[in-house]
Design a protein around this motif. Sequence first.
Motif, PDB file in Angstrom:
ATOM      1  N   SER A 261     -13.472   3.780  -6.219  1.00 33.32           N
ATOM      2  CA  SER A 261     -12.745   3.255  -7.371  1.00 33.32           C
ATOM      3  C   SER A 261     -12.549   4.376  -8.386  1.00 33.32           C
ATOM      4  CB  SER A 261     -13.526   2.100  -8.000  1.00 33.32           C
ATOM      5  OG  SER A 261     -12.810   1.577  -9.102  1.00 33.32           O
ATOM      6  N   ALA A 262     -11.312   4.579  -8.819  1.00 31.84           N
ATOM      7  CA  ALA A 262     -11.022   5.614  -9.813  1.00 31.84           C
ATOM      8  C   ALA A 262      -9.815   5.204 -10.643  1.00 31.84           C
ATOM      9  CB  ALA A 262     -10.749   6.951  -9.135  1.00 31.84           C
ATOM     10  N   ARG A 263      -9.895   5.470 -11.923  1.00 28.29           N
ATOM     11  CA  ARG A 263      -8.738   5.310 -12.808  1.00 28.29           C
ATOM     12  C   ARG A 263      -8.078   6.675 -13.023  1.00 28.29           C
ATOM     13  NH1 ARG A 263      -8.230   2.908 -19.014  1.00 28.29           N
ATOM     14  NH2 ARG A 263      -6.186   3.852 -19.379  1.00 28.29           N
ATOM     15  N   TYR A 264      -8.911   7.706 -13.109  1.00 30.04           N
ATOM     16  CA  TYR A 264      -8.432   9.071 -13.324  1.00 30.04           C
ATOM     17  C   TYR A 264      -8.648   9.868 -12.046  1.00 30.04           C
ATOM     18  CZ  TYR A 264      -8.861   7.502 -18.116  1.00 30.04           C
ATOM     19  OH  TYR A 264      -8.742   6.781 -19.266  1.00 30.04           O
ATOM     20  N   VAL A 265      -7.614  10.543 -11.582  1.00 29.45           N
ATOM     21  CA  VAL A 265      -7.710  11.384 -10.397  1.00 29.45           C
ATOM     22  C   VAL A 265      -7.316  12.794 -10.821  1.00 29.45           C
ATOM     23  CG1 VAL A 265      -6.873  11.788  -8.063  1.00 29.45           C
ATOM     24  CG2 VAL A 265      -7.187   9.444  -8.890  1.00 29.45           C
ATOM     25  N   ARG A 266      -8.160  13.752 -10.447  1.00 30.69           N
ATOM     26  CA  ARG A 266      -7.973  15.140 -10.889  1.00 30.69           C
ATOM     27  C   ARG A 266      -7.964  16.081  -9.695  1.00 30.69           C
ATOM     28  NH1 ARG A 266     -11.827  17.594 -15.556  1.00 30.69           N
ATOM     29  NH2 ARG A 266     -10.518  16.190 -16.776  1.00 30.69           N
TER      30      ARG A 266
ATOM     31  N   PRO B 102       0.796  -1.227   0.000  1.00 29.43           N
ATOM     32  CA  PRO B 102       0.000   0.000   0.000  1.00 29.43           C
ATOM     33  C   PRO B 102       0.830   1.279   0.000  1.00 29.43           C
ATOM     34  CG  PRO B 102      -0.045  -1.011   2.155  1.00 29.43           C
ATOM     35  CD  PRO B 102       0.685  -1.958   1.240  1.00 29.43           C
ATOM     36  N   THR B 103       2.138   1.176   0.093  1.00 27.58           N
ATOM     37  CA  THR B 103       2.964   2.381   0.053  1.00 27.58           C
ATOM     38  C   THR B 103       3.469   2.681  -1.353  1.00 27.58           C
ATOM     39  OG1 THR B 103       4.998   1.174   0.541  1.00 27.58           O
ATOM     40  CG2 THR B 103       3.723   1.987   2.426  1.00 27.58           C
ATOM     41  N   VAL B 104       3.134   1.856  -2.319  1.00 28.08           N
ATOM     42  CA  VAL B 104       3.566   2.060  -3.697  1.00 28.08           C
ATOM     43  C   VAL B 104       2.879   3.302  -4.265  1.00 28.08           C
ATOM     44  CG1 VAL B 104       3.435   1.123  -6.041  1.00 28.08           C
ATOM     45  CG2 VAL B 104       4.057  -0.360  -4.134  1.00 28.08           C
ATOM     46  N   ASN B 105       3.631   4.111  -4.960  1.00 35.25           N
ATOM     47  CA  ASN B 105       3.111   5.315  -5.599  1.00 35.25           C
ATOM     48  C   ASN B 105       2.386   4.921  -6.873  1.00 35.25           C
ATOM     49  OD1 ASN B 105       2.662   7.679  -6.944  1.00 35.25           O
ATOM     50  ND2 ASN B 105       4.738   8.465  -6.703  1.00 35.25           N
ATOM     51  N   LEU B 106       1.067   4.956  -6.850  1.00 34.82           N
ATOM     52  CA  LEU B 106       0.273   4.556  -8.016  1.00 34.82           C
ATOM     53  C   LEU B 106       0.429   5.504  -9.194  1.00 34.82           C
ATOM     54  CD1 LEU B 106      -3.094   3.496  -6.332  1.00 34.82           C
ATOM     55  CD2 LEU B 106      -1.184   2.052  -7.046  1.00 34.82           C
ATOM     56  N   ALA B 107       0.777   6.741  -8.934  1.00 39.39           N
ATOM     57  CA  ALA B 107       0.864   7.744  -9.992  1.00 39.39           C
ATOM     58  C   ALA B 107       2.252   7.875 -10.592  1.00 39.39           C
ATOM     59  CB  ALA B 107       0.423   9.087  -9.454  1.00 39.39           C
TER      60      ALA B 107
ATOM     61  N   ASP C 281      -3.744   9.473 -15.018  1.00 43.71           N
ATOM     62  CA  ASP C 281      -4.369   8.218 -15.443  1.00 43.71           C
ATOM     63  C   ASP C 281      -3.606   7.088 -14.768  1.00 43.71           C
ATOM     64  OD1 ASP C 281      -5.277   5.916 -16.694  1.00 43.71           O
ATOM     65  OD2 ASP C 281      -4.934   6.663 -18.728  1.00 43.71           O
ATOM     66  N   LEU C 282      -4.253   6.412 -13.832  1.00 40.35           N
ATOM     67  CA  LEU C 282      -3.595   5.336 -13.092  1.00 40.35           C
ATOM     68  C   LEU C 282      -3.460   4.059 -13.920  1.00 40.35           C
ATOM     69  CD1 LEU C 282      -5.304   5.808  -9.619  1.00 40.35           C
ATOM     70  CD2 LEU C 282      -3.151   6.782 -10.463  1.00 40.35           C
ATOM     71  N   GLY C 283      -4.053   4.036 -15.110  1.00 41.11           N
ATOM     72  CA  GLY C 283      -3.924   2.869 -15.994  1.00 41.11           C
ATOM     73  C   GLY C 283      -5.066   1.888 -15.860  1.00 41.11           C
ATOM     74  N   SER C 284      -5.596   1.757 -14.658  1.00 43.04           N
ATOM     75  CA  SER C 284      -6.770   0.923 -14.411  1.00 43.04           C
ATOM     76  C   SER C 284      -7.394   1.420 -13.112  1.00 43.04           C
ATOM     77  CB  SER C 284      -6.388  -0.554 -14.300  1.00 43.04           C
ATOM     78  OG  SER C 284      -5.516  -0.761 -13.220  1.00 43.04           O
ATOM     79  N   ALA C 285      -8.645   1.054 -12.903  1.00 41.96           N
ATOM     80  CA  ALA C 285      -9.335   1.505 -11.702  1.00 41.96           C
ATOM     81  C   ALA C 285      -8.649   0.945 -10.459  1.00 41.96           C
ATOM     82  CB  ALA C 285     -10.795   1.083 -11.743  1.00 41.96           C
ATOM     83  N   ALA C 286      -8.514   1.792  -9.448  1.00 43.87           N
ATOM     84  CA  ALA C 286      -7.914   1.394  -8.173  1.00 43.87           C
ATOM     85  C   ALA C 286      -8.752   2.003  -7.056  1.00 43.87           C
ATOM     86  CB  ALA C 286      -6.473   1.899  -8.080  1.00 43.87           C
ATOM     87  N   SER C 287      -8.743   1.383  -5.905  1.00 39.26           N
ATOM     88  CA  SER C 287      -9.425   1.940  -4.744  1.00 39.26           C
ATOM     89  C   SER C 287      -8.520   3.015  -4.154  1.00 39.26           C
ATOM     90  CB  SER C 287      -9.690   0.839  -3.716  1.00 39.26           C
ATOM     91  OG  SER C 287     -10.280   1.404  -2.567  1.00 39.26           O
TER      92      SER C 287
ATOM     93  N   GLN D  20     -11.234  15.130  -7.638  1.00 44.23           N
ATOM     94  CA  GLN D  20     -12.266  14.408  -8.364  1.00 44.23           C
ATOM     95  C   GLN D  20     -11.715  13.082  -8.857  1.00 44.23           C
ATOM     96  OE1 GLN D  20     -12.862  17.560 -11.261  1.00 44.23           O
ATOM     97  NE2 GLN D  20     -14.863  18.001 -10.390  1.00 44.23           N
ATOM     98  N   GLY D  21     -12.600  12.125  -9.043  1.00 47.63           N
ATOM     99  CA  GLY D  21     -12.199  10.828  -9.551  1.00 47.63           C
ATOM    100  C   GLY D  21     -13.157  10.345 -10.617  1.00 47.63           C
ATOM    101  N   SER D  22     -12.655   9.486 -11.504  1.00 48.54           N
ATOM    102  CA  SER D  22     -13.480   8.939 -12.577  1.00 48.54           C
ATOM    103  C   SER D  22     -12.943   7.577 -12.987  1.00 48.54           C
ATOM    104  CB  SER D  22     -13.462   9.878 -13.792  1.00 48.54           C
ATOM    105  OG  SER D  22     -14.137   9.294 -14.892  1.00 48.54           O
TER     106      SER D  22
END
Length: 167
Positions: free
Chosen positions: A154-159, A44-49, A91-97, A119-121
């Motif tokens: 759940s979001a793939r895109y975080v703004r 859980p400490t991995v930087n998703l972005a 863009d995280l590449g795929s949806a993530a919590s 925001q998330g999408s």
Amino acid sequence: GTSCSADYYLRITADGSRMLKGQLALTAVRPTQPVVGGGPGPDPTVNLALNRPATASSTNASFVPANAVDANPQSYWEGVNGVFPQWLQVDLGSAASVNRVTLRLPSGWETRTQTLSIQGSVTGSAFTTLSASAGRVFNPASGNAVTLDFPATSARYVRVNVTANTG
């Protein structure tokens, strides 16, 4: 630094401290960088972005959106000066919590308040507000960082959507 611009470093997390660094991340950067993290994963400490595709409403000079998600805490994204609203998206590449976003400015920057929302999408077109718009104080005495927690979603895109900046 210049005034009235939107610069970010972003970190987004859920069930941990995953980061989405860059102009909108959880380390020092100019106006702010994003860090996105979260989700039940092996670490859980991995930087998703980290090094994920980043886009923005505008760019000022060489302060491109990709700076917000690189590994350099002194690089950052900067939007066109004096123009609001501005946004930075990863863009995280795929949806993530995700349930947390940390924004950070470079350590040497003066105190400022930035009015912003998160925001998330899942699709990249319909966005949901994860953290409502409010003035967020960035203070060098506390590492120039602001962490926003919200219910896991759940979001793939975080703004990060910025509407004002006093710095």
